[in-house]
Design a protein around this motif. Structure first.
Motif, mmCIF file in Angstrom:
data_model
loop_
_atom_site.group_PDB
_atom_site.id
_atom_site.type_symbol
_atom_site.label_atom_id
_atom_site.label_comp_id
_atom_site.label_asym_id
_atom_site.label_seq_id
_atom_site.Cartn_x
_atom_site.Cartn_y
_atom_site.Cartn_z
ATOM 1 N N HIS A 12 0.992 -1.567 0.486
ATOM 2 C CA HIS A 12 -0.077 0.252 0.146
ATOM 3 C C HIS A 12 0.299 1.376 0.021
ATOM 4 O O HIS A 12 1.929 1.511 -0.003
ATOM 5 C CB HIS A 12 -0.717 0.113 1.450
ATOM 6 N N CYS A 13 0.249 2.308 -0.047
ATOM 7 C CA CYS A 13 1.300 3.758 -0.744
ATOM 8 C C CYS A 13 1.016 4.421 0.924
ATOM 9 O O CYS A 13 2.101 4.893 0.870
ATOM 10 C CB CYS A 13 0.131 4.549 -1.350
ATOM 11 N N GLU A 14 -0.125 4.189 1.578
ATOM 12 C CA GLU A 14 0.043 4.403 2.846
ATOM 13 C C GLU A 14 -0.895 3.479 4.131
ATOM 14 O O GLU A 14 -1.760 2.998 3.078
ATOM 15 C CB GLU A 14 -0.069 5.498 3.288
ATOM 16 N N GLN A 15 -0.946 3.636 4.896
ATOM 17 C CA GLN A 15 -1.245 3.404 6.370
ATOM 18 C C GLN A 15 -2.580 4.101 6.133
ATOM 19 O O GLN A 15 -2.692 5.142 6.096
ATOM 20 C CB GLN A 15 -0.681 3.434 7.809
ATOM 21 N N GLY A 16 -3.785 3.130 6.540
ATOM 22 C CA GLY A 16 -4.748 4.282 6.598
ATOM 23 C C GLY A 16 -6.745 3.190 6.269
ATOM 24 O O GLY A 16 -6.173 2.270 5.604
ATOM 25 N N PRO A 17 -7.373 3.592 5.856
ATOM 26 C CA PRO A 17 -9.289 2.362 6.210
ATOM 27 C C PRO A 17 -9.276 3.206 4.087
ATOM 28 O O PRO A 17 -9.677 1.384 4.672
ATOM 29 C CB PRO A 17 -9.571 4.023 6.349
ATOM 30 N N GLU A 18 -8.098 3.172 3.710
ATOM 31 C CA GLU A 18 -8.636 2.841 1.941
ATOM 32 C C GLU A 18 -6.935 1.942 1.966
ATOM 33 O O GLU A 18 -7.043 1.780 0.687
ATOM 34 C CB GLU A 18 -8.182 4.395 1.287
ATOM 35 N N ALA A 19 -6.236 1.365 2.315
ATOM 36 C CA ALA A 19 -5.295 0.152 2.736
ATOM 37 C C ALA A 19 -5.721 -1.552 3.005
ATOM 38 O O ALA A 19 -5.966 -1.463 4.129
ATOM 39 C CB ALA A 19 -4.186 0.387 3.922
ATOM 40 N N VAL A 48 4.827 0.929 1.778
ATOM 41 C CA VAL A 48 5.875 1.940 0.599
ATOM 42 C C VAL A 48 6.789 2.183 0.869
ATOM 43 O O VAL A 48 7.772 1.935 0.270
ATOM 44 C CB VAL A 48 5.144 1.947 -0.587
ATOM 45 N N ASP A 49 6.845 2.403 2.583
ATOM 46 C CA ASP A 49 8.059 3.277 2.917
ATOM 47 C C ASP A 49 9.046 1.712 4.040
ATOM 48 O O ASP A 49 9.931 1.960 4.398
ATOM 49 C CB ASP A 49 7.524 4.274 3.990
ATOM 50 N N TRP A 79 3.290 3.703 -7.457
ATOM 51 C CA TRP A 79 3.931 4.199 -6.002
ATOM 52 C C TRP A 79 4.655 2.441 -5.539
ATOM 53 O O TRP A 79 5.667 3.118 -4.433
ATOM 54 C CB TRP A 79 2.761 4.047 -4.948
ATOM 55 N N ASN A 80 3.870 1.834 -6.095
ATOM 56 C CA ASN A 80 4.751 0.474 -6.228
ATOM 57 C C ASN A 80 5.668 -0.475 -6.081
ATOM 58 O O ASN A 80 6.760 -1.466 -5.938
ATOM 59 C CB ASN A 80 4.337 -0.209 -4.311
ATOM 60 N N ARG A 81 6.196 -0.189 -7.426
ATOM 61 C CA ARG A 81 6.456 -1.275 -8.875
ATOM 62 C C ARG A 81 8.018 -1.031 -8.248
ATOM 63 O O ARG A 81 8.480 -2.075 -8.535
ATOM 64 C CB ARG A 81 6.670 -0.080 -10.443
ATOM 65 N N LYS A 178 -7.806 -1.094 13.258
ATOM 66 C CA LYS A 178 -6.397 -1.874 14.036
ATOM 67 C C LYS A 178 -5.255 -0.537 13.791
ATOM 68 O O LYS A 178 -5.913 -0.285 12.887
ATOM 69 C CB LYS A 178 -6.069 -2.972 12.757
ATOM 70 N N ASP A 179 -4.642 -0.431 14.578
ATOM 71 C CA ASP A 179 -3.943 0.931 14.478
ATOM 72 C C ASP A 179 -4.411 2.198 14.059
ATOM 73 O O ASP A 179 -3.673 2.793 13.497
ATOM 74 C CB ASP A 179 -2.816 0.407 13.799
ATOM 75 N N GLY A 180 -5.753 1.825 14.390
ATOM 76 C CA GLY A 180 -6.563 3.770 14.379
ATOM 77 C C GLY A 180 -6.789 3.683 13.121
ATOM 78 O O GLY A 180 -8.144 4.908 12.388
ATOM 79 N N PHE A 181 -7.173 2.704 12.125
ATOM 80 C CA PHE A 181 -7.786 2.817 10.776
ATOM 81 C C PHE A 181 -8.362 1.523 10.159
ATOM 82 O O PHE A 181 -8.222 0.636 11.029
ATOM 83 C CB PHE A 181 -6.188 2.482 9.750
#
Length: 554
Positions: A12-19, A48-49, A79-81, A178-181
């Protein structure tokens, strides 16, 4: 036939509800429904980080523990290629003879260098929709055979016949906080009727395909039963079919108003019935403006009538719908001045947030084919960001980037929509010029912008914003309006913190809040000339439906 273990890696490009690993779960559900041999499915997620070695270690341990003949699939996006390729290359070296498969938009648009024949790590790459295509690959692999070809073209799927990734159970963890998301991505349709040249959809299938009515009802019941907090509907243009849009909204209003719903819509297709239902549902919307220049907009395949666009957005403001707008700088024929004009136009529409992007010249799009015509120089690797063009030189692109960062820091993260135009009006300057001045102010702090914020002090951004407004009003010799400005900014900041974070704030006010906020005051100059000061203290605290306000005389 041999047992297989199918492992999907979603970065995923970042943590969040859309991950949410929706694509992996969709393909896995299809495999479950169609393949006869014994198999297991495992979904692995990463961000991704993360360093590639860490993702590889997790993947290697998982593939060793699951048994059977592992098949490892990667979903590739811009973003992850590079990260996914690096992990896959490490895995292929450590597990020779394994079957690695890649799919996703990046594979479809830019397959070069991905499969083994082209020097990449993947045994098979799937271009296009992947459900049926991966199934064919697995059938060969289960019989102890490598697929006969390294590139497989996916067919256009009948969406109504595909099984549900949510009802399969693979995504249960995504709707549990989980983890706030927590959140869900809901695919109700595939295909886009529009041909915007910068988008992957410009060369895609334009026929709209919908999930079945039965699946819609069962998935909706699933979200309700799981107490999903939010659902992002993935339809590229949710309101493309007015009748279907109203039917879906009516069903959601009837059964699921406790869930926060988010949709991407086309402003030109809005009508009063849609706006009222969005408001009744409490939904939030994202709307692509991209540019307010009709010539630039027409050049990328999305004709714009500014007057009509504004009329449609006015429907949302009249009904009280939360919405955000997208802007993009660097489009063919765009200039720095044109981007600033677009920014001014967008802010005047009162969006709740404004997402601004540097143009990405995505491979596989019509724009990529036209890039030479506009002398576009762009990064050859993801994210393919534009560096310069014939009308937008590098220094102007950097200036637009700085302006974009200023908008995000001040307007979006500063939650300024409720008061921005009111506070801007006495300064007699356009929004773009205002945000340039704010960027100058932030650079003068002589440290990274975010370093000026105190994470232990919830109102630290607000304090920085007020410091800037103090300076600007004093320079314009209208500092006599500052007591009203302080009240407006502090009150709305306290309200937003109570609503979003559950934080109680006590503020000192210079005017009676009922006078300042109860009469729809817009002109601070007129208000300050007519109103008497009435110092008081206000406590704004979380409430059941909305924040509660308590006023005390001082």
């Amino acid at each position: 036939m041999n047992d297989i273990s199918l492992i999907f890696v979603s970065i995923h490009c970042e943590q969040g509800p859309e991950a949410v690993p929706l694509g992996a779960a969709t393909v896995a559900s299809y495999v479950d429904q169609n393949i006869a041999l014994k198999h297991s499915v495992h979904l692995m997620e990463a961000i991704v980080d993360e360093p590639p070695s860490r993702i590889f270690d997790r993947l290697s341990r998982l593939s060793t523990s699951v048994g059977g003949r592992p098949v490892v699939g990667f979903s590739l996006y811009s973003w992850n290629r590079n990260l996914a390729v690096a992990v896959a290359r490490m895995y292929a070296q450590a597990h020779p003879g394994s079957l690695l498969v890649a799919g996703g938009p990046e594979v479809t648009a830019r397959p070069i260098g991905l499969d083994k024949e082209a020097g990449g790590p993947f045994s098979v790459i799937v271009q296009g929709e992947g459900e049926s295509a991966l199934f064919q690959v697995l059938q060969a692999w289960s019989n102890g055979q490598f697929p006969s070809q390294s590139r497989v073209l996916g067919m256009t799927e009948d969406l109504a016949a595909l099984p549900s990734p949510w009802l399969s159970g693979y995504l249960d963890a995504s709707v549990i906080k989980k983890d706030g998301f927590a959140g869900a991505l809901w695919e109700l349709a595939r295909g886009c009727p529009y041909t915007c040249t910068y988008c992957y959809e410009s060369k895609g299938n334009h026929r709209l395909r919908y999930i079945s009515e039965e699946r819609f009802e069962r998935e909706l019941e699933y979200f309700i039963a799981k107490n999903a907090s939010s659902v992002f509907v993935l339809d590229p243009t949710f309101n493309a079919n007015n009748k279907r849009t109203l039917q879906i909204l009516d069903r959601l209003i009837e059964k699921a108003t406790d869930i926060h719903w988010h949709f991407e819509i086309r402003a030109e297709l809005l009508n009063r019935d849609q706006a009222r239902r969005f408001a009744q549902l409490g939904a939030s919307l994202q709307i692509g403006l991209q540019t307010a220049d009709p010539e630039v907009s027409a050049r990328v395949g999305r004709p714009l009538d500014r007057s009509k666009f504004k009329q449609k957005i006015d429907l949302l403001n009249q009904e009280g719908v939360v919405f955000g707008l997208d802007l993009m700088y660097g489009l063919p024929g765009d200039t720095l001045k044109g981007f600033m004009d677009s920014l001014d136009f967008a802010i005047e529409l009162y969006p709740n947030h404004l997402d601004i992007f540097r143009l990405a010249v995505l491979p596989g799009t019509v724009l990529a084919d036209q890039a030479a015509e506009y002398l576009m120089v762009y990064e050859p690797e993801p994210p393919y960001a534009l560096i310069s063009s014939s009308t937008f030189p590098r220094e102007d692109m950097n200036a637009a980037d700085r302006l974009s960062r200023s908008v995000d820091f001040f307007y979006n993260k500063g939650r300024a929509v409720a008061w921005f135009n009111q506070v801007l009006y006495p300064l007699k300057m356009g929004p773009s010029r205002f945000f340039q001045r704010f960027a100058d102010f932030m650079d003068a702090q002589r440290k990274p912008w975010d370093a000026n914020l105190d994470p232990q002090y919830p109102a630290s951004r607000e304090a920085l914003i007020l410091k800037f407004l103090d300076t600007l009003y004093e320079q314009q010799k209208i500092d006599y309006l500052l007591p009203a400005v302080w009240d407006v900014v502090r009150f709305h900041g306290a309200w937003a913190r109570a609503l979003a974070e559950g934080i109680t704030t006590t503020i000192d006010c210079n005017y009676d809040p009922d006078q300042l906020f109860g009469s729809g005051i817009v002109d601070l100059e007129e208000f300050s000339a007519l109103a008497d000061m009435h110092p008081c203290r206000i406590r704004v605290q979380p409430g059941k439906m909305e924040p509660e306000v308590h006023i005390y005389d001082t």
